[in-house]
Design a protein around this motif. Structure first.
Motif, PDB file in Angstrom:
ATOM      1  N   ASP A  38       0.825  -1.209   0.000  1.00  0.00           N
ATOM      2  CA  ASP A  38       0.000   0.000   0.000  1.00  0.00           C
ATOM      3  C   ASP A  38       0.860   1.260   0.000  1.00  0.00           C
ATOM      4  OD1 ASP A  38      -2.257  -1.576   0.065  1.00  0.00           O
ATOM      5  OD2 ASP A  38      -2.444  -1.501   2.248  1.00  0.00           O
ATOM      6  N   PHE A  39       2.114   1.155   0.444  1.00  0.00           N
ATOM      7  CA  PHE A  39       3.025   2.294   0.447  1.00  0.00           C
ATOM      8  C   PHE A  39       4.077   2.178  -0.653  1.00  0.00           C
ATOM      9  CE2 PHE A  39       1.559   1.648   4.835  1.00  0.00           C
ATOM     10  CZ  PHE A  39       0.867   2.833   5.001  1.00  0.00           C
ATOM     11  N   ALA A  40       4.461   0.938  -0.986  1.00  0.00           N
ATOM     12  CA  ALA A  40       5.414   0.746  -2.076  1.00  0.00           C
ATOM     13  C   ALA A  40       4.739   0.878  -3.430  1.00  0.00           C
ATOM     14  CB  ALA A  40       6.076  -0.625  -1.969  1.00  0.00           C
ATOM     15  N   GLY A  41       3.400   0.729  -3.470  1.00  0.00           N
ATOM     16  CA  GLY A  41       2.660   0.831  -4.720  1.00  0.00           C
ATOM     17  C   GLY A  41       2.294  -0.539  -5.271  1.00  0.00           C
ATOM     18  N   LEU A  42       1.171  -0.611  -5.973  1.00  0.00           N
ATOM     19  CA  LEU A  42       0.727  -1.850  -6.598  1.00  0.00           C
ATOM     20  C   LEU A  42       1.112  -1.843  -8.072  1.00  0.00           C
ATOM     21  CD1 LEU A  42      -2.825  -2.040  -4.982  1.00  0.00           C
ATOM     22  CD2 LEU A  42      -0.863  -3.487  -4.451  1.00  0.00           C
ATOM     23  N   PRO A  43       1.683  -2.936  -8.579  1.00  0.00           N
ATOM     24  CA  PRO A  43       2.112  -2.956  -9.984  1.00  0.00           C
ATOM     25  C   PRO A  43       0.916  -2.860 -10.936  1.00  0.00           C
ATOM     26  CG  PRO A  43       2.292  -5.146  -9.010  1.00  0.00           C
ATOM     27  CD  PRO A  43       1.955  -4.202  -7.889  1.00  0.00           C
ATOM     28  N   VAL A  44       1.084  -2.059 -11.982  1.00  0.00           N
ATOM     29  CA  VAL A  44       0.068  -1.902 -13.017  1.00  0.00           C
ATOM     30  C   VAL A  44       0.698  -2.302 -14.346  1.00  0.00           C
ATOM     31  CG1 VAL A  44      -1.481  -0.315 -14.206  1.00  0.00           C
ATOM     32  CG2 VAL A  44      -1.052  -0.033 -11.757  1.00  0.00           C
ATOM     33  N   THR A  99       8.127  -0.316 -21.452  1.00  0.00           N
ATOM     34  CA  THR A  99       7.740   0.801 -20.579  1.00  0.00           C
ATOM     35  C   THR A  99       7.942   0.514 -19.102  1.00  0.00           C
ATOM     36  OG1 THR A  99       5.438   0.034 -20.464  1.00  0.00           O
ATOM     37  CG2 THR A  99       6.010   1.544 -22.261  1.00  0.00           C
ATOM     38  N   GLY A 100       8.265  -0.753 -18.748  1.00  0.00           N
ATOM     39  CA  GLY A 100       8.382  -1.100 -17.347  1.00  0.00           C
ATOM     40  C   GLY A 100       7.018  -1.309 -16.714  1.00  0.00           C
ATOM     41  N   VAL A 101       7.025  -1.566 -15.424  1.00  0.00           N
ATOM     42  CA  VAL A 101       5.779  -1.791 -14.675  1.00  0.00           C
ATOM     43  C   VAL A 101       5.678  -0.696 -13.623  1.00  0.00           C
ATOM     44  CG1 VAL A 101       4.469  -3.370 -13.222  1.00  0.00           C
ATOM     45  CG2 VAL A 101       5.912  -4.268 -15.063  1.00  0.00           C
ATOM     46  N   PRO A 102       4.844   0.320 -13.851  1.00  0.00           N
ATOM     47  CA  PRO A 102       4.708   1.389 -12.852  1.00  0.00           C
ATOM     48  C   PRO A 102       4.005   0.887 -11.599  1.00  0.00           C
ATOM     49  CG  PRO A 102       3.098   1.669 -14.601  1.00  0.00           C
ATOM     50  CD  PRO A 102       3.991   0.530 -15.026  1.00  0.00           C
ATOM     51  N   MET A 103       4.328   1.518 -10.473  1.00  0.00           N
ATOM     52  CA  MET A 103       3.712   1.162  -9.197  1.00  0.00           C
ATOM     53  C   MET A 103       2.665   2.216  -8.875  1.00  0.00           C
ATOM     54  SD  MET A 103       5.476  -1.508  -8.701  1.00  0.00           S
ATOM     55  CE  MET A 103       5.169  -2.033  -7.015  1.00  0.00           C
TER      56      MET A 103
END
Length: 391
Positions: A79-85, A93-97
């Motif tokens: 929830d703080f590190a981010g969820l992969p999209v 493009t990589g996997v943004p969080m």
């Protein structure tokens, strides 16, 4: 029109929640506001239900900024590190969080307060994820704007459900304030009148001098007490609180500067400084400051011939460091030359070694078009050895 059975109950509850405010002093709220003014992460320690959240709401209202509350203990590290999209082409493009909604709202507002409640009840993995938010201001792929302030709250381990001690790296990045309640204030508030403390506001005209005074004070103190520059406590409980380190001394410096620039009360400044570096080091610094009585460096630069150099070496160093910092904060030829007139007092007093570092720093500020002033004569050999002047 027929009324609903709960309409009268809602009106009763509205009346019970109505209250007015009156001006009042609150050391703990003023210390909190001081740390928020200095843009330092703050951790409020207190028993459940004593008004930590209410204090944050009053502060946010007083500052005119939005407040986002996050219950740390009910969140996962992701929830703080981010969820992969996953995008169309992760290899390209990589996997943004993806950041959570509260972070997006604060980023859109550009400023505000984020309040992490029940921090000590969060497991170590969640605390580690929060460390990045506090240290780098990163939530997933989103960077929080600089004007967003971070405040957290924790219950002592004895009263927290499944409480954990804070890790030393996380604890050392907070100003620790103990939040208590005054029974008389609670009684008066429940009678309908709650206090409304004033929020300290920085006076722009005092900012440069305030930073200079704080630099001189902290530098002089650590010169006199070098053993306090870093001390990691032995017990896990103490490591989870405030303790001295180069990082926390920098926090203390910013708190002192904010106190000087806002005119905050001495008790509030003391609480904030102790909350940064701990009881032992903080109380020693406060005793040192009380005896130091550092003059305003801007006033000294305006009339360098009208002051007397302190007699003790650590106080001389603190004063000269503050003068050079003040020159750096508002650099003009006149102020630079006045700085040399001040440093010349150390030569006249027979202690040029005390002013050596300040002289090198002042020499480095020289515009090449400015002539060398007379006051530099006593430092020429030293500055040539250091490379600040050509041989």
């Amino acid at each position: 029109m027929t009324s609903h059975p709960l309409d009268a109950a809602d009106e009763l509850n509205r009346r019970a929640r109505a209250w007015r405010s009156e001006p009042a002093r609150s050391t703990q709220l003023e210390a909190l506001a001081l740390a928020v003014t200095a843009n330092l992460p703050v951790l409020l320690w207190g028993e459940p239900g004593i008004g930590k959240s209410a204090g944050l709401e009053r502060l946010a209202d007083g500052l005119g900024v939005p407040l986002e509350t996050v219950i740390a203990s009910v969140h996962e590290p992701s929830d703080f590190a981010g969820l992969p999209v996953i995008g169309d082409d992760p290899a390209a493009t990589g996997v943004p969080m993806a950041p959570p909604d509260w972070a997006v709202r604060l980023a859109a507002a550009g400023r505000g307060l984020v309040f992490f409640d029940e921090l000590s009840s969060a497991p170590p993995a969640v605390q580690a994820a929060l460390l990045r938010v506090v240290l780098e201001r990163r939530v997933g792929s989103l960077t929080l704007p600089g004007p967003v302030r971070v405040v957290a709250a924790a219950n002592p381990p004895a009263s927290a459900a499944d409480g954990w001690h804070l890790s030393p790296p996380l604890a050392n990045r907070f100003v620790h304030l103990h939040w208590t309640h005054d029974p008389r204030t609670v009684a008066r508030g429940l009678a309908g009148t709650w206090p409304e403390p004033a929020v300290p506001v920085v006076d722009p005209a005092k900012a440069a001098g305030a930073v200079a005074r704080a630099r001189g004070a902290v530098s002089g103190f650590l010169t006199a007490r070098p053993g306090l520059a870093h001390h990691l406590p032995d017990s896990a409980e103490a490591r989870g609180g405030a303790w001295p380190s180069p990082r926390s001394w920098e926090m203390a410096l910013r708190l002192l500067a904010a106190g000087y620039a806002t005119g905050a009360g001495d008790d509030a400044v003391a609480a904030a400084v102790v909350g940064a570096v701990g009881d032992g080091a903080g109380l020693e610094l406060l005793a040192y400051l009380e005896a130091l009585d550092l003059p305003d460096p801007d006033k000294v630069l305006a009339n360098p011939g009208a002051f007397a150099l302190p007699s003790r070496g650590d106080r001389q160093l603190a004063f000269l460091t503050a003068v050079v910092s003040a020159v750096q904060g508002d650099l003009t030829r006149k102020r630079w030359e006045a700085g040399w007139a001040v440093l010349a007092k150390a030569v006249d007093a027979g202690v040029p070694d005390v002013a050596a570092r300040a002289a090198a720093d002042l020499a480095a500020l020289r515009d090449l078009d400015w002539p060398v002033p007379d006051g530099i004569d006593g430092f020429v050999d030293l500055l040539r050895l250091s490379g600040a002047l050509p041989g």
